[in-house]
Design an enzyme around this catalytic site. Structure first.
Site, mmCIF file in Angstrom:
data_model
loop_
_atom_site.group_PDB
_atom_site.id
_atom_site.type_symbol
_atom_site.label_atom_id
_atom_site.label_comp_id
_atom_site.label_asym_id
_atom_site.label_seq_id
_atom_site.Cartn_x
_atom_site.Cartn_y
_atom_site.Cartn_z
ATOM 1 N N HIS A 46 5.271 -124.308 24.747
ATOM 2 C CA HIS A 46 4.598 -123.460 25.724
ATOM 3 C C HIS A 46 3.531 -124.232 26.504
ATOM 4 C CE1 HIS A 46 3.614 -119.528 27.344
ATOM 5 N NE2 HIS A 46 2.344 -119.772 27.156
ATOM 6 N N LYS A 89 1.913 -118.269 41.914
ATOM 7 C CA LYS A 89 2.524 -118.775 40.687
ATOM 8 C C LYS A 89 3.182 -117.622 39.939
ATOM 9 C CE LYS A 89 1.487 -121.553 36.541
ATOM 10 N NZ LYS A 89 0.414 -122.060 35.667
ATOM 11 N N SER A 92 5.645 -116.410 32.398
ATOM 12 C CA SER A 92 6.267 -115.476 31.457
ATOM 13 C C SER A 92 5.260 -114.962 30.438
ATOM 14 C CB SER A 92 7.409 -116.180 30.711
ATOM 15 O OG SER A 92 6.899 -117.247 29.932
ATOM 16 N N HIS A 93 5.518 -113.757 29.948
ATOM 17 C CA HIS A 93 4.832 -113.228 28.767
ATOM 18 C C HIS A 93 5.866 -112.470 27.945
ATOM 19 C CE1 HIS A 93 0.495 -112.429 27.354
ATOM 20 N NE2 HIS A 93 0.664 -113.716 27.530
ATOM 21 N N ASN A 94 6.945 -113.191 27.622
ATOM 22 C CA ASN A 94 8.124 -112.566 27.029
ATOM 23 C C ASN A 94 7.941 -112.175 25.568
ATOM 24 O OD1 ASN A 94 9.307 -113.170 29.507
ATOM 25 N ND2 ASN A 94 10.209 -115.071 28.770
ATOM 26 N N HIS A 95 7.574 -113.142 24.740
ATOM 27 C CA HIS A 95 7.482 -112.871 23.307
ATOM 28 C C HIS A 95 6.436 -111.800 22.976
ATOM 29 C CE1 HIS A 95 10.203 -116.137 22.955
ATOM 30 N NE2 HIS A 95 10.023 -116.357 21.667
ATOM 31 N N ASP A 115 -5.076 -117.488 36.926
ATOM 32 C CA ASP A 115 -4.608 -118.778 37.457
ATOM 33 C C ASP A 115 -4.878 -118.880 38.950
ATOM 34 O OD1 ASP A 115 -3.687 -120.025 35.175
ATOM 35 O OD2 ASP A 115 -1.661 -119.243 35.338
ATOM 36 N N GLU A 310 -6.762 -116.845 21.840
ATOM 37 C CA GLU A 310 -6.363 -116.607 23.224
ATOM 38 C C GLU A 310 -6.922 -115.284 23.732
ATOM 39 O OE1 GLU A 310 -2.160 -117.236 23.714
ATOM 40 O OE2 GLU A 310 -2.241 -119.213 22.765
ATOM 41 N N ASN A 499 8.669 -120.987 39.939
ATOM 42 C CA ASN A 499 9.789 -120.557 39.105
ATOM 43 C C ASN A 499 9.361 -120.275 37.685
ATOM 44 O OD1 ASN A 499 10.169 -123.148 37.459
ATOM 45 N ND2 ASN A 499 10.331 -123.914 39.545
ATOM 46 N N SER A 539 10.008 -120.930 29.733
ATOM 47 C CA SER A 539 10.000 -120.095 28.531
ATOM 48 C C SER A 539 11.301 -120.314 27.777
ATOM 49 C CB SER A 539 9.834 -118.612 28.905
ATOM 50 O OG SER A 539 9.944 -117.799 27.746
#
Length: 742
Positions: A46, A89, A92-95, A115, A310, A499, A539
């Protein structure tokens, strides 16, 4: 014994034995547990991109409008003229969203906006790309509701409009949902700030939310497959506060305007560890950090917990020595928690103290991408399922009769991947800030007005992952081309992309084949369309350990374009009765990888639809010429659902029907529902048709005059698909009906 214990801890935290040995070599000694935690976070996929950076470097980064290229800062920056730059920009924040959908999605929105404003740009718009499993599944509905509520709650409260996005449903996302968030901001050229830490002796401040235990090991959590035990990783899911972020935004922009700061970086993955090491490494300096001074929301936090937490809404800023009081007065004004926690040193190391004891001392460069972080070249091989795709023959698929073709049209309009996403989008505030120009006027891309200017920004997120699965290289190119096509259909000139590359486990050779070839396809399309890559996110590990199934390869493309004149804004909707309807591109019977083939005929494996990059470039350039000459009333990209669904969507807004009559020897289901690429439906007033045809003839663009806008029904040759009002009802309400089922 101690060494074996440290090694086992390193492996438990995601490091390999070889990486542990590399750490020992860097330090010249055994690392302690805190240092192992730091390396495990910073060398996770990551943060380090260790399995992807080799191929990411092959993407085209430079263009005539590029101010900040990929990898240089937290986000990309492009020149849009008049002294302004666009900062954008996608990440992802998938998990986290798969485990706790509300907070996972909400903090994804918060993180991507930080960001943007950490560079000095004010966010003006948000988009998202989200993907789920079967909508009939109760867990999918729970995840969808949580993600949508999280995006809406954070975005609406933060006060930035959510102007566009995409939503897909497919079985491959049943375990691993995707939540990709994009933010777009504006800054005056020359007034952006870097994430750096120059100046020996300069003070270092942390400001924003207090640090807690939420999000600990979040970077490591995002760098492994989802398993049955992933629910136990809930502490790795961050918790956000949009109202605190709003204060953070205003304070940060005011601080940057003082020009009394050296650099700023938000604290995302790996928290304090990431910000201090990356800012130090960028300037070739070190930092000395006193963890006792970090504002905490929980008592008794250990040094390693503080370092890799975090917790959201936190920033790190390096202030020019002597201007501390000026910066502190701004933070006090906005009632922001802050503390001076250290200073810049000439050691080249990040050194962390607690209780006056040195807890970790590591060369900053050894932790970061482009420094000492490992870089791997993974092996890959052609996927086995390609054999079934290569054996597919469309001639073996029966073409429905006339009545069934009408039923297929209705069926497709109700599919979750085609039907209106109104149930979702109405939960997002698209009008806050009053600069959105496409809430009432429907366009293929979202359009946001640039204040005090005649210009507008067009923006979109796109990726048909089914195409990428069928042919990663062709599908990767199509993803870029479709994003550009949506910008052009809306009247804009494509400028650049960001992307979010969502794939399965990179150690799986077939997954890595998909990744490598998708990058190759994106590269060719970006070069041809002159849309450089300004940044993004990878990701990996979107793969379940339960059934070992990976998602379809999903390289989501976020694209920005510029509309010079408001008169060039082009709706996808038919505007008047009596206008002529043209198809740009071939009258194709290609049904490959279409929703029609996959969902109606239940055929999952077929080739990607036909696509020629040079034809795409010519089509887009010619269409934009026609738009800027004011020759076109409407333009709509043909995508999921093919020609029929594109026509229906063009009819809905103003309730104008169409009557099409054309001759063909091709199979009618392919013409109606196939998804061959590089095709657009346009409407033109009759008095402009001769000039339009002349332009396309000169540019050698293939076109077919299909018919005209007329009446209240959609009629295609001998088929009457019904009244527009009836079809619109199917289109608008199918998703909400499914979600609200008990």
């Amino acid at each position: 014994m101690v060494e074996k214990q440290i090694l086992s801890q390193a492996i438990a935290l995601g490091l390999s034995k070889e990486e542990y040995n590399q750490i020992e070599s860097i330090l010249g000694r055994e690392p302690n547990f805190t240092e192992i935690c730091i390396f495990s976070a910073m060398w996770s996929e990551h943060c380090s991109y260790k399995n992807s950076i080799k191929w990411l470097k092959t993407l085209p980064k430079e263009g005539p409008a590029t101010l900040v290229a990929a990898g240089e800062e937290n986000a990309g920056l492009i020149d849009i003229g008049d002294g302004l730059a666009c900062c954008f920009k996608i990440e992802s924040h998938n998990h986290p969203s798969a485990i706790e959908p509300f907070q996972g999605a909400a903090t994804g929105v918060g993180g991507i906006n930080r960001d943007i404003f950490s560079m000095g740009a004010r966010p003006i718009a948000q988009l998202n790309s989200v993907r789920f499993g079967n909508l009939n599944n109760d867990r999918t509905k729970w995840l969808l509701k949580g993600v949508v509520k999280g995006i809406g709650s954070y975005g609406n409260s933060f006060g930035i409009p959510t102007v566009g996005g995409e939503i897909y449903f497919d079985e491959c996302y049943q375990t691993n949902i995707l939540v990709n968030a994009m933010s777009v901001g504006l800054v005056k050229v020359g007034e952006s700030v870097s994430a750096t830490a120059e100046g020996i002796g300069n003070p270092i401040y942390i400001y924003g939310s207090s640090t807690g235990k939420d999000g600990i090991h979040g970077a490591s959590f995002a760098s492994k497959d989802i398993s049955e035990d992933s629910v136990n990783d809930l502490p790795s899911v961050q918790v956000g506060d949009p109202f605190w972020e709003k204060l953070l935004l205003e304070a940060t922009l005011e601080i940057i305007q003082t020009k009394k700061v050296v650099g700023i970086q938000d604290m995302g993955a790996a928290g304090i560890t990431c910000s201090t090491s990356e800012m130090s490494a960028k300037a070739g300096v070190g930092m000395e950090i006193d963890l006792d001074k970090v504002p905490l929301r929980q008592e008794g936090m250990k040094d390693w917990e503080i370092l890799i937490s975090e917790s959201q809404e936190r920033m790190l800023v390096v202030v020019k020595k002597g201007y501390e009081k000026e910066i502190e007065s701004i933070l006090n004004k906005w009632d922001i928690t802050y503390a001076q926690i250290g200073q810049v040193t000439d050691s080249g190391k990040v050194e962390y103290y607690q209780n006056r004891e040195l807890k970790a001392s590591i060369p900053a460069a050894s932790l970061v991408l482009g420094g000492g972080a490992p870089v791997y070249e993974r092996s890959y091989k052609k996927p086995k399922y390609f054999k079934e795709i290569e054996d597919f023959n469309a001639a073996n698929v029966s073409c429905p009769g006339n009545l069934e073709l009408i039923e297929v049209g209705h069926f497709l309009l109700a599919l979750p991947n085609i039907a209106s996403k109104r149930w979702i989008s109405k939960q997002y505030d698209s009008m806050v800030g009053t600069i959105t120009q496409t809430t009432e006027t429907k366009t293929d891309a979202a359009i946001v007005k640039i204040e005090n200017s005649s210009k507008s920004l067009a923006m979109t997120v796109d990726c048909n992952s089914r195409y990428v699965y069928a042919n990663p290289e062709l599908g990767g190119a199509i993803a870029v081309a479709e994003a550009a096509r949506n910008i052009v259909c809306s009247g804009g000139k494509p400028l650049a992309i960001t992307n979010c590359l969502n794939f399965g486990n990179p150690y799986n050779e077939e997954v890595y084949f998909q990744f490598v070839h998708a990058i190759k396809g994106m590269t060719s399309a970006c070069k041809a369309l002159e849309t450089p890559v300004t940044g993004g996110n990878v990701s990996f590990y979107n793969q379940s350990t339960v059934d070992d199934k990976a998602i379809y390869p999903t390289p989501t493309i976020g694209m920005i374009g510029l509309i010079e004149d408001p008169n060039h804004i082009t709706s996808l909707s038919f505007q008047n009765e009596g206008d002529l309807i043209y198809l740009l591109g071939p009258l194709s019977e290609d049904i490959n990888s279409s929703q029609y083939l996959a969902k109606f005929h239940q055929i999952e494996n077929s080739p990607a639809p036909s696509f020629l990059l040079e034809k795409e470039v010519n089509l887009q350039n010619s269409l934009l010429q026609a738009i800027t000459k004011n020759l076109i009333k409407s333009a709509h990209d043909i995508s999921e659902g093919g020609l029929f669904c594109a026509l229906a969507e063009s009819c809905f807004e103003k309730q104008i029907g169409c009557q099409l009559t054309f001759e063909t020897n091709c199979r009618l289901d392919g013409i109606l529902f196939g998804e061959a690429q590089s095709r657009v439906i346009i409407s033109v007033s009759k008095d402009k048709s001769t000039e339009l045809e002349k332009l396309f003839d000169q540019n050698e663009v293939l076109y077919t005059k299909l018919g005209l806008t007329k009446g209240q029904e959609i009629r295609i040759n001998h088929l009457n698909f019904g009244r527009v009002s009836y079809l619109k009802e199917i289109y608008l309400n199918s998703i909400s009906k499914e979600i609200e089922k008990n």
